[in-house]
Design a protein around this motif. Sequence first.
Motif, PDB file in Angstrom:
ATOM      1  N   PRO A   1      -6.822   2.911  50.571  1.00 30.46           N
ATOM      2  CA  PRO A   1      -7.875   3.921  50.386  1.00 30.46           C
ATOM      3  C   PRO A   1      -7.372   5.219  49.755  1.00 30.46           C
ATOM      4  O   PRO A   1      -8.195   6.105  49.426  1.00 30.46           O
ATOM      5  CB  PRO A   1      -8.405   4.168  51.811  1.00 30.46           C
ATOM      6  N   ALA A   2      -6.073   5.355  49.535  1.00 28.17           N
ATOM      7  CA  ALA A   2      -5.570   6.559  48.861  1.00 28.17           C
ATOM      8  C   ALA A   2      -6.039   6.611  47.408  1.00 28.17           C
ATOM      9  O   ALA A   2      -6.051   7.668  46.779  1.00 28.17           O
ATOM     10  CB  ALA A   2      -4.043   6.589  48.922  1.00 28.17           C
ATOM     11  N   ALA A   3      -6.415   5.462  46.839  1.00 21.24           N
ATOM     12  CA  ALA A   3      -6.895   5.435  45.445  1.00 21.24           C
ATOM     13  C   ALA A   3      -8.381   5.756  45.434  1.00 21.24           C
ATOM     14  O   ALA A   3      -9.159   5.098  46.118  1.00 21.24           O
ATOM     15  CB  ALA A   3      -6.656   4.052  44.844  1.00 21.24           C
ATOM     16  N   PRO A   4      -8.812   6.766  44.672  1.00 24.93           N
ATOM     17  CA  PRO A   4     -10.233   7.129  44.682  1.00 24.93           C
ATOM     18  C   PRO A   4     -11.103   6.004  44.091  1.00 24.93           C
ATOM     19  O   PRO A   4     -10.646   5.260  43.214  1.00 24.93           O
ATOM     20  CB  PRO A   4     -10.290   8.377  43.803  1.00 24.93           C
ATOM     21  N   PRO A   5     -12.355   5.888  44.566  1.00 25.99           N
ATOM     22  CA  PRO A   5     -13.211   4.772  44.115  1.00 25.99           C
ATOM     23  C   PRO A   5     -13.496   4.772  42.618  1.00 25.99           C
ATOM     24  O   PRO A   5     -13.668   3.706  42.029  1.00 25.99           O
ATOM     25  CB  PRO A   5     -14.502   4.955  44.923  1.00 25.99           C
ATOM     26  N   THR A   6     -13.536   5.934  41.979  1.00 22.25           N
ATOM     27  CA  THR A   6     -13.781   5.959  40.524  1.00 22.25           C
ATOM     28  C   THR A   6     -12.698   5.188  39.786  1.00 22.25           C
ATOM     29  O   THR A   6     -12.965   4.510  38.802  1.00 22.25           O
ATOM     30  CB  THR A   6     -13.782   7.410  39.994  1.00 22.25           C
TER      31      THR A   6
ATOM     32  N   LEU B   1     -12.653   0.294  38.767  1.00 27.80           N
ATOM     33  CA  LEU B   1     -12.445  -0.230  37.416  1.00 27.80           C
ATOM     34  C   LEU B   1     -11.680  -1.548  37.424  1.00 27.80           C
ATOM     35  O   LEU B   1     -11.822  -2.368  36.525  1.00 27.80           O
ATOM     36  CB  LEU B   1     -11.691   0.784  36.560  1.00 27.80           C
ATOM     37  N   LEU B   2     -10.873  -1.738  38.462  1.00 27.75           N
ATOM     38  CA  LEU B   2     -10.129  -3.004  38.545  1.00 27.75           C
ATOM     39  C   LEU B   2     -11.068  -4.174  38.807  1.00 27.75           C
ATOM     40  O   LEU B   2     -10.712  -5.333  38.577  1.00 27.75           O
ATOM     41  CB  LEU B   2      -9.082  -2.931  39.664  1.00 27.75           C
ATOM     42  N   GLY B   3     -12.280  -3.865  39.279  1.00 26.93           N
ATOM     43  CA  GLY B   3     -13.231  -4.922  39.594  1.00 26.93           C
ATOM     44  C   GLY B   3     -13.696  -5.711  38.390  1.00 26.93           C
ATOM     45  O   GLY B   3     -14.229  -6.807  38.528  1.00 26.93           O
ATOM     46  N   CYS B   4     -13.544  -5.153  37.190  1.00 30.30           N
ATOM     47  CA  CYS B   4     -13.897  -5.946  36.006  1.00 30.30           C
ATOM     48  C   CYS B   4     -13.040  -5.612  34.802  1.00 30.30           C
ATOM     49  O   CYS B   4     -12.001  -6.202  34.597  1.00 30.30           O
ATOM     50  CB  CYS B   4     -15.380  -5.833  35.658  1.00 30.30           C
TER      51      CYS B   4
ATOM     52  N   GLN C   1       1.762   5.052  42.315  1.00 35.03           N
ATOM     53  CA  GLN C   1       3.130   5.467  41.967  1.00 35.03           C
ATOM     54  C   GLN C   1       3.181   6.193  40.626  1.00 35.03           C
ATOM     55  O   GLN C   1       4.260   6.568  40.154  1.00 35.03           O
ATOM     56  CB  GLN C   1       4.042   4.234  41.892  1.00 35.03           C
ATOM     57  N   GLY C   2       2.024   6.366  39.983  1.00 33.68           N
ATOM     58  CA  GLY C   2       1.990   7.067  38.696  1.00 33.68           C
ATOM     59  C   GLY C   2       2.457   6.225  37.525  1.00 33.68           C
ATOM     60  O   GLY C   2       2.802   6.754  36.464  1.00 33.68           O
ATOM     61  N   ARG C   3       2.447   4.892  37.685  1.00 32.04           N
ATOM     62  CA  ARG C   3       2.941   4.029  36.606  1.00 32.04           C
ATOM     63  C   ARG C   3       1.831   3.341  35.836  1.00 32.04           C
ATOM     64  O   ARG C   3       2.081   2.608  34.890  1.00 32.04           O
ATOM     65  CB  ARG C   3       3.898   2.984  37.210  1.00 32.04           C
ATOM     66  N   PHE C   4       0.600   3.530  36.288  1.00 28.13           N
ATOM     67  CA  PHE C   4      -0.540   2.882  35.626  1.00 28.13           C
ATOM     68  C   PHE C   4      -1.738   3.819  35.780  1.00 28.13           C
ATOM     69  O   PHE C   4      -2.254   4.004  36.879  1.00 28.13           O
ATOM     70  CB  PHE C   4      -0.805   1.517  36.274  1.00 28.13           C
ATOM     71  N   ASP C   5      -2.131   4.434  34.647  1.00 28.77           N
ATOM     72  CA  ASP C   5      -3.080   5.545  34.718  1.00 28.77           C
ATOM     73  C   ASP C   5      -4.538   5.079  34.671  1.00 28.77           C
ATOM     74  O   ASP C   5      -5.168   5.087  33.616  1.00 28.77           O
ATOM     75  CB  ASP C   5      -2.788   6.514  33.557  1.00 28.77           C
ATOM     76  N   LEU C   6      -5.068   4.697  35.818  1.00 29.87           N
ATOM     77  CA  LEU C   6      -6.475   4.264  35.865  1.00 29.87           C
ATOM     78  C   LEU C   6      -7.426   5.403  35.538  1.00 29.87           C
ATOM     79  O   LEU C   6      -8.493   5.194  34.958  1.00 29.87           O
ATOM     80  CB  LEU C   6      -6.801   3.709  37.259  1.00 29.87           C
ATOM     81  N   ASP C   7      -7.041   6.628  35.906  1.00 29.76           N
ATOM     82  CA  ASP C   7      -7.944   7.770  35.665  1.00 29.76           C
ATOM     83  C   ASP C   7      -8.224   7.963  34.171  1.00 29.76           C
ATOM     84  O   ASP C   7      -9.276   8.477  33.798  1.00 29.76           O
ATOM     85  CB  ASP C   7      -7.344   9.061  36.239  1.00 29.76           C
ATOM     86  N   ALA C   8      -7.280   7.542  33.337  1.00 29.35           N
ATOM     87  CA  ALA C   8      -7.452   7.741  31.900  1.00 29.35           C
ATOM     88  C   ALA C   8      -8.631   6.929  31.345  1.00 29.35           C
ATOM     89  O   ALA C   8      -9.130   7.216  30.262  1.00 29.35           O
ATOM     90  CB  ALA C   8      -6.167   7.339  31.177  1.00 29.35           C
ATOM     91  N   PHE C   9      -9.077   5.920  32.099  1.00 31.47           N
ATOM     92  CA  PHE C   9     -10.208   5.105  31.635  1.00 31.47           C
ATOM     93  C   PHE C   9     -11.558   5.761  31.931  1.00 31.47           C
ATOM     94  O   PHE C   9     -12.575   5.358  31.387  1.00 31.47           O
ATOM     95  CB  PHE C   9     -10.174   3.723  32.295  1.00 31.47           C
TER      96      PHE C   9
END
Length: 361
Positions: A150-155, A159-162, A324-332
């Motif tokens: 849950p430390a990863a925000p839902p926004t 995105l990993l869901g699809c 860990q800052g190695r994969f920037d999901l927020d950038a999407f």
Amino acid sequence: MAYEVQGVVARGKGAPVGIETIVVPDPGPGEAVVDVQACGVCHTDLHYREGGINDDFPFLLGHEAAGLVSAIGEGVTNVAVGDYVILNWRAVCGECRACRRGELQYCFNTHNAAQKMTLKDGTELTPALGIGAFAEKTLVHSGQCTKVDPAAPPTAAGLLGCGVMAGVGAAINTGAVRRGESVAVFGCGGVGDAAIAGARLAGATTIIAVDISDRKLEWARGMGATHTVNSAETDAVEAIKALTGGFGVDVAIDAVGHPKVFEQAFYARDLAGRVVMVGVPTPGMTIELPAIEIFGRGGAIKSSWYGDCLPSRDFPMLIDLYLQGRFDLDAFVSETIGLGEVEQAFEKMHKGEVLRSVVVF
Ligand SMILES: NC(=O)c1ccc[n+]([C@@H]2O[C@H](COP(=O)([O-])OP(=O)(O)OC[C@H]3O[C@@H](n4cnc5c(N)ncnc54)[C@H](O)[C@@H]3O)[C@@H](O)[C@H]2O)c1
Ligand SMILES: [Zn+2]
Ligand SMILES: [Zn+2]
């Protein structure tokens, strides 16, 4: 007791989507109700609205989501009320031909909720990809819920869901990109950019982004593209060959879903290279290729269902890399929007103004 909540419904081919009251039943055996916290707008939602997937209107759209489990049905053991989950649209059965031979990523009999969500007048809804998450609550099969940190925000997590999983998986699972390889990705939307990020994670050293929009190509650089090609202005196959010593790439990924683009990907490969189709074609599309080229070039032509992922293996792994800052999901995430803004988000997607618009609740 059923719940009445607001959801985004597509009533007919090409008609603008709108918010309607939907009825979500209590979860039955093996089912769960999830309070959706965020849901991204994927091109597949637009395919549904345009009648490009099937004619089972009305659709409850949205399928790229994270949220909290708020109720579970009889016999559910993989999740509990309060769990933070990403919804997946390939809940493996464990019993079909593919599952029995250990290839769960290809499961031929994936699970969805048995009960139907409906409109208030009882009309049954078809949830997009068996999810339907542009809604405050949605009913799914419990296997469609994958617990993550849950430390990863839902926004970001949703995105990993699809789209992001499809793209990353197209590179690392289907294309099996290895350290030092060259990769070309055609179409730099959410899926294509994720394929670029996936190729970078896998250690590809040449990553060529191809799109018809300069803005998309600029974003693709941020995701890890080492070179960009605007295929509206340049012959993409020639440009890719020029960037790879005249040979073509080891892995070519079509993240558009158009025969012309697939053809470019097919010819942009080196001998014995892999071509991956992750973009979804519409039912009427056909591809014609000289058979001798299929034989003579060797290698593999593969389609990528959901990035050939296993949600239970891949979602927590990618969330770890994100934290860990190695994969920037927020950038999407180009923008966060309200439930009432999905139609405008389709428009922006169509104009190429966004990578992902994400509905937040
Ligand atoms: N296989 C799967 O499991 C899976 C999962 C999710 C989405 N998809 C599919 O992936 C595709 C991409 O989805 P998205 O959400 O990234 O869409 P998107 O609309 O965000 O991105 C598409 C990109 O393709 C570019 N493009 C369009 N025509 C092009 C052309 N001729 N040459 C090069 N680039 C071109 C656009 O400019 C845009 O940047 C869609 O077909 C979608 O349905 C597949
Ligand atoms: Zn199965
Ligand atoms: Zn999608």
